[in-house]
Write an enzyme that holds these catalytic residues in place. Structure first.
Site, PDB file in Angstrom:
ATOM      1  N   HIS A 261      16.332  -1.459   0.286  1.00 24.44           N
ATOM      2  CA  HIS A 261      15.770  -0.301  -0.417  1.00 24.44           C
ATOM      3  C   HIS A 261      16.627   0.951  -0.281  1.00 24.44           C
ATOM      4  O   HIS A 261      16.513   1.878  -1.078  1.00 24.44           O
ATOM      5  CB  HIS A 261      14.324  -0.024   0.043  1.00 24.44           C
ATOM      6  CG  HIS A 261      14.209   0.555   1.420  1.00 24.44           C
ATOM      7  ND1 HIS A 261      14.027  -0.228   2.543  1.00 24.44           N
ATOM      8  CD2 HIS A 261      14.232   1.832   1.853  1.00 24.44           C
ATOM      9  CE1 HIS A 261      13.953   0.548   3.598  1.00 24.44           C
ATOM     10  NE2 HIS A 261      14.071   1.799   3.218  1.00 24.44           N
TER      11      HIS A 261
ATOM     12  N   HIS B 227      21.073  -1.723   5.988  1.00 23.42           N
ATOM     13  CA  HIS B 227      21.176  -0.344   5.513  1.00 23.42           C
ATOM     14  C   HIS B 227      22.505   0.321   5.882  1.00 23.42           C
ATOM     15  O   HIS B 227      23.206   0.868   5.027  1.00 23.42           O
ATOM     16  CB  HIS B 227      20.032   0.496   6.070  1.00 23.42           C
ATOM     17  CG  HIS B 227      18.672  -0.018   5.734  1.00 23.42           C
ATOM     18  ND1 HIS B 227      18.404  -0.752   4.599  1.00 23.42           N
ATOM     19  CD2 HIS B 227      17.482   0.088   6.386  1.00 23.42           C
ATOM     20  CE1 HIS B 227      17.125  -1.060   4.558  1.00 23.42           C
ATOM     21  NE2 HIS B 227      16.548  -0.578   5.633  1.00 23.42           N
TER      22      HIS B 227
ATOM     23  N   ASP C 218      17.455  -4.996  12.014  1.00 24.17           N
ATOM     24  CA  ASP C 218      16.516  -4.305  11.136  1.00 24.17           C
ATOM     25  C   ASP C 218      17.181  -3.182  10.353  1.00 24.17           C
ATOM     26  O   ASP C 218      16.788  -2.907   9.220  1.00 24.17           O
ATOM     27  CB  ASP C 218      15.364  -3.725  11.970  1.00 24.17           C
ATOM     28  CG  ASP C 218      14.256  -3.139  11.115  1.00 24.17           C
ATOM     29  OD1 ASP C 218      13.746  -3.854  10.234  1.00 24.17           O
ATOM     30  OD2 ASP C 218      13.912  -1.961  11.316  1.00 24.17           O
TER      31      ASP C 218
ATOM     32  N   ARG D 234      -4.108 -13.521   1.031  1.00 23.97           N
ATOM     33  CA  ARG D 234      -5.041 -14.510   1.597  1.00 23.97           C
ATOM     34  C   ARG D 234      -6.475 -13.984   1.659  1.00 23.97           C
ATOM     35  O   ARG D 234      -7.421 -14.772   1.650  1.00 23.97           O
ATOM     36  CB  ARG D 234      -4.592 -14.901   3.004  1.00 23.97           C
ATOM     37  CG  ARG D 234      -3.289 -15.707   3.044  1.00 23.97           C
ATOM     38  CD  ARG D 234      -3.071 -16.266   4.446  1.00 23.97           C
ATOM     39  NE  ARG D 234      -1.889 -17.103   4.521  1.00 23.97           N
ATOM     40  CZ  ARG D 234      -0.692 -16.676   4.894  1.00 23.97           C
ATOM     41  NH1 ARG D 234      -0.528 -15.397   5.205  1.00 23.97           N
ATOM     42  NH2 ARG D 234       0.343 -17.493   4.948  1.00 23.97           N
TER      43      ARG D 234
ATOM     44  N   LYS E  50       0.817  -1.223   0.000  1.00 23.32           N
ATOM     45  CA  LYS E  50       0.000   0.000   0.000  1.00 23.32           C
ATOM     46  C   LYS E  50       0.845   1.265   0.000  1.00 23.32           C
ATOM     47  O   LYS E  50       0.583   2.202  -0.756  1.00 23.32           O
ATOM     48  CB  LYS E  50      -0.918   0.012   1.227  1.00 23.32           C
ATOM     49  CG  LYS E  50      -1.974  -1.082   1.254  1.00 23.32           C
ATOM     50  CD  LYS E  50      -2.756  -1.008   2.555  1.00 23.32           C
ATOM     51  CE  LYS E  50      -3.802  -2.118   2.640  1.00 23.32           C
ATOM     52  NZ  LYS E  50      -4.530  -2.073   3.937  1.00 23.32           N
TER      53      LYS E  50
END
Length: 492
Positions: free
Chosen positions: A185, A247, A242, A44, A17
């Site tokens: 990313h 990164h 994380d 799902r 989204k």
């Protein structure tokens, strides 16, 4: 021209989204770069195409601030579809998915398509999905030139060296290495690409890019946000895995790498691996003073609009254990043990619920060696080159100049380039670049396995040391800059 089909597993998730569908919109309807693109979101939830499209339009409006006119919406919605599928147990669903892809090919008048399978799902589902794709012949190339079949794997790639190696072996048993794109990313951010241009495109910097002239390098990523509904994932990962494992270490590798033979993907990644191999692992003795961790407690966070909001402690966040020892802040002092960087400390810092949002790389140069010949310049500050990754994009070089109407009083002067301030700034978002370059087969924006292997060796050395001592958490209030007694402040 054969169709380009992006299949997103995790099609109703937050990443789809907030990032992927907006990226598709900008590529397809604004830039016109992928005219044959079709998207099949897989999830799902039992949704129709129309319901999924309406959900995406609303999410883009409310979460990304994208208001589309009827022409733009028509451009996007015509290319969006949805397929209900249980990734793990619904083997027949993969055959339905293949049939849908074949229908798109038939309508386009082509017998084959180029395909990207994007795994925007929990890490434990990576191998299951790829196994099903392979079992149904959906990853195999029929013959040379018959259409690409690439798999994009979101981070985290494993949870430890052992786990990452197991995942990699499984993927390589089903796919060629050239068809596995491991996503970080940050590598898609424009300013990270600009690091190479600034460093190797300017004769003033490369001769100074070593331990003789650089005092320290600091790489930091501060977020004002907390875990934002990702408590279940984050409480098992922590900010070390994380943010630092991917990164920050990727940024360190780009800054510290030797000049590549040429600016092709493999030459760049070869030099990055050498840096990661040269990272000095932590020991229980070095981890104490040089690997600081923290966890935020309740505190006041100031938002950009000037309002202050009381935020809960990490242990009170949704889906987080009330006794959690997961770190939300880390600051490391580490070393790259090679001839170029011997003796230069690298500071890596990442934290959630900090006082401001910023990601920067700071290269601080040494003062003149020997005795300062001009006592009038004794108060002159150090020269610094600062890359600003987000939210502002650009870089600035700080030098010293004489203050007007003063007797040799010195001021810092910033020679600045702000890319995001330009009126004509039209640089693509990170996920736009990821999708476009994966289709183009530009692997330099993706992590190779040996990069991840050596980064996990480094991260596991820290985790092993931390397991020897229970932390005292929380140790910094939300809205501040980390533990007050633990921050590793580089010398000024």
């Amino acid at each position: 021209m054969r169709p380009f089909i992006l299949v997103i597993f995790g099609g109703t998730g937050d990443l789809t989204k907030r990032k992927l569908i907006p990226a598709v919109y900008r590529l397809l309807c604004i830039r016109g770069q992928l005219p044959t693109l079709h998207v099949i979101a897989v999830g799902r939830r039992n949704l129709t195409d129309d319901v999924f499209r309406a959900d995406m339009r609303e999410a883009m409006r409310t979460e990304s601030g994208i208001e589309m006119n009827d022409v733009q919406w028509s451009c996007l919605s015509a290319r969006l579809g949805y397929e209900t599928l249980d990734f793990v147990s619904d083997a027949d669903g993969y055959r339905r998915l293949e049939s849908r892809i074949r229908m798109i090919e038939a309508v386009s008048g082509e017998s084959v398509s180029d395909r990207l399978y994007y795994l925007a799902v929990a890490p434990e589902q990576f191998t299951v999905i790829v196994q099903h794709l392979a079992d149904n012949g959906m990853t195999a190339r029929m013959e040379a030139g018959s259409g690409i079949r690439r798999v994009l794997v979101e981070k985290p790639f494993g949870t430890s060296l052992e786990d990452a190696a197991k995942l990699n072996r499984h993927l390589l048993s089903l796919l060629d290495e050239s068809d596995i794109f491991r996503i970080d990313h940050y590598l898609g951010k424009e300013m990270l690409q600009d690091i190479l241009a600034v460093r190797f495109g300017n004769a003033v910097f490369e001769p100074l890019w070593n331990h003789r002239h650089i005092e320290y390098i600091r790489i930091l990523s501060h977020e004002t946000l907390g875990v934002e509904g990702r408590g279940g994932y984050f409480d098992h990962a922590g900010i070390l895995k994380d943010m630092v494992q991917n990164h920050l270490l990727q940024m360190l590798a780009l800054i510290a790498m030797e000049p590549p033979l040429q600016l092709d993907p493999e030459s760049i990644r070869d030099e990055k691996v050498k840096v990661l191999r040269a990272l000095r692992p932590f020991t229980p003795e070095s981890a104490g003073p040089d690997a600081i961790r923290g966890q935020y407690g309740a505190g006041t966070v100031r938002h950009s609009k000037g309002t202050s909001v009381l935020m809960p402690a990490y242990r009170s966040e949704e889906r987080v254990s009330p006794e959690s020892d997961t770190e939300t802040y880390v600051c490391l002092k580490t070393w790259v043990d090679n001839l170029r960087w011997g003796g230069v400390p690298f500071y890596l810092e990442a934290g959630k619920r900090m006082s401001r949002k910023t990601t920067q790389i700071i290269i601080q140069f040494k003062p003149l060696s020997g005795r300062q010949p001009y006592p009038e310049f004794g108060q002159a500050g150090a020269n610094r080159l600062v890359f600003e990754i987000q939210p502002r994009e650009g870089f600035h070089f700080i030098v010293n100049g004489k203050r007007p109407d003063a007797d040799w009083a010195m001021d810092e002067v910033s020679m600045e380039y702000c890319q995001s301030c330009r009126a004509d700034n039209n640089s693509p978002e990170a996920y736009e670049r990821i999708l476009l370059e994966a289709w183009r087969n530009n692997a330099s924006l993706f992590a190779r396995w040996d990069e991840l292997y050596h980064s996990w060796i480094f991260i596991d050395s820290i985790r092993a040391c931390w397991q020897l001592e229970k932390p005292v958490f929380p140790n910094y209030p939300a809205g501040t800059d980390g533990p007050p007694d633990g921050f590793l402040q580089p010398p000024d």
